[in-house]
Design a protein around this motif. Sequence first.
Motif, PDB file in Angstrom:
ATOM      1  N   ALA A 182       0.689  -1.277   0.187  1.00  0.00           N
ATOM      2  CA  ALA A 182      -0.134  -0.118  -0.155  1.00  0.00           C
ATOM      3  C   ALA A 182       1.268   1.216  -0.028  1.00  0.00           C
ATOM      4  O   ALA A 182       1.482   0.788   0.720  1.00  0.00           O
ATOM      5  CB  ALA A 182      -0.664   0.259   1.166  1.00  0.00           C
ATOM      6  N   ARG A 183       0.226   1.966  -0.897  1.00  0.00           N
ATOM      7  CA  ARG A 183       1.141   3.360  -1.049  1.00  0.00           C
ATOM      8  C   ARG A 183       1.149   4.529   0.729  1.00  0.00           C
ATOM      9  O   ARG A 183       0.542   4.464   0.823  1.00  0.00           O
ATOM     10  CB  ARG A 183       0.725   4.525  -2.247  1.00  0.00           C
ATOM     11  CG  ARG A 183       1.867   3.548  -2.867  1.00  0.00           C
ATOM     12  CD  ARG A 183       3.097   3.801  -3.781  1.00  0.00           C
ATOM     13  NE  ARG A 183       3.670   2.774  -4.738  1.00  0.00           N
ATOM     14  CZ  ARG A 183       4.565   2.141  -4.520  1.00  0.00           C
ATOM     15  NH1 ARG A 183       4.841   1.137  -3.260  1.00  0.00           N
ATOM     16  NH2 ARG A 183       5.000   1.436  -5.727  1.00  0.00           N
ATOM     17  N   TYR A 184       1.671   4.820   0.976  1.00  0.00           N
ATOM     18  CA  TYR A 184       2.027   5.359   2.026  1.00  0.00           C
ATOM     19  C   TYR A 184       3.441   6.559   2.204  1.00  0.00           C
ATOM     20  O   TYR A 184       3.544   6.662   1.422  1.00  0.00           O
ATOM     21  CB  TYR A 184       3.016   4.907   3.349  1.00  0.00           C
ATOM     22  CG  TYR A 184       3.048   5.700   4.422  1.00  0.00           C
ATOM     23  CD1 TYR A 184       1.948   6.059   5.149  1.00  0.00           C
ATOM     24  CD2 TYR A 184       4.138   6.320   4.593  1.00  0.00           C
ATOM     25  CE1 TYR A 184       2.503   6.571   6.235  1.00  0.00           C
ATOM     26  CE2 TYR A 184       3.924   7.150   6.003  1.00  0.00           C
ATOM     27  CZ  TYR A 184       2.692   7.653   6.790  1.00  0.00           C
ATOM     28  OH  TYR A 184       3.145   8.055   7.841  1.00  0.00           O
ATOM     29  N   PRO A 185       2.725   8.353   1.996  1.00  0.00           N
ATOM     30  CA  PRO A 185       1.433   8.401   2.752  1.00  0.00           C
ATOM     31  C   PRO A 185       0.325   8.473   1.875  1.00  0.00           C
ATOM     32  O   PRO A 185       0.618   8.713   0.262  1.00  0.00           O
ATOM     33  CB  PRO A 185       2.062   9.497   3.001  1.00  0.00           C
ATOM     34  CG  PRO A 185       2.531  10.100   2.686  1.00  0.00           C
ATOM     35  CD  PRO A 185       4.022   9.326   2.171  1.00  0.00           C
ATOM     36  N   VAL A 186      -1.081   8.532   2.250  1.00  0.00           N
ATOM     37  CA  VAL A 186      -1.839   9.007   2.149  1.00  0.00           C
ATOM     38  C   VAL A 186      -2.052  10.903   1.804  1.00  0.00           C
ATOM     39  O   VAL A 186      -2.156  10.537   0.070  1.00  0.00           O
ATOM     40  CB  VAL A 186      -3.337   8.365   1.686  1.00  0.00           C
ATOM     41  CG1 VAL A 186      -4.253   8.868   1.543  1.00  0.00           C
ATOM     42  CG2 VAL A 186      -3.360   6.874   2.369  1.00  0.00           C
TER      43      VAL A 186
END
Length: 189
Positions: A182-186
């Motif tokens: 999941a990409r961080y940060p949104v």
Amino acid sequence: MPTPPATTEPRTTPATPAPTGPRRGLARLSGRAPARPPLRTVALATAAGIAGLLLLVVVGGLLHHPLLIPPLAASAALVMAAPALPLAQPRNVVGGQLVSAAVGFAASALGGSSLWTAAVAGGAAIGAMALTRTPHSPAAATAVIVVLTRPAAPSFLAALALATILLVLVGCAASRATRAAARYPVYWW
């Protein structure tokens, strides 16, 4: 003789079949939990959490000032294991920790170092984070720690800022380690 109106009972179909057998109660309680993440995701979050916290120990040792405090382990858990949550975003991690530490210092100045003052500081930190739109649940504990340990404000705040920024950077690196992560940060701010 008129016939009575037909009554139709609403048909309800459960989303999933009702569990049967001895685990019925337990299955009913656990049925709404999110799915277990893939093993690769768990391994990445674990490795990133360990790396981030070890980094805080190393940098703290080099600076002769501890960067690893218990609330930062909880912050690492949010950043590494739940990177999409609002509580895990950089604004909340860095801002929430710094706002809560400031509340802890203010409470300590007004009420001294006691469990009573620490409790008030923890609660006041929740309100301060809400007002500044930086909610980060582990940070309430930082306010408590500030009251109970009474560190020097400038060095503690600088160390806390550095530690939270490092955790955010480790979270960014971990999210780019694999395509599936999941990409961080949104969002940053």
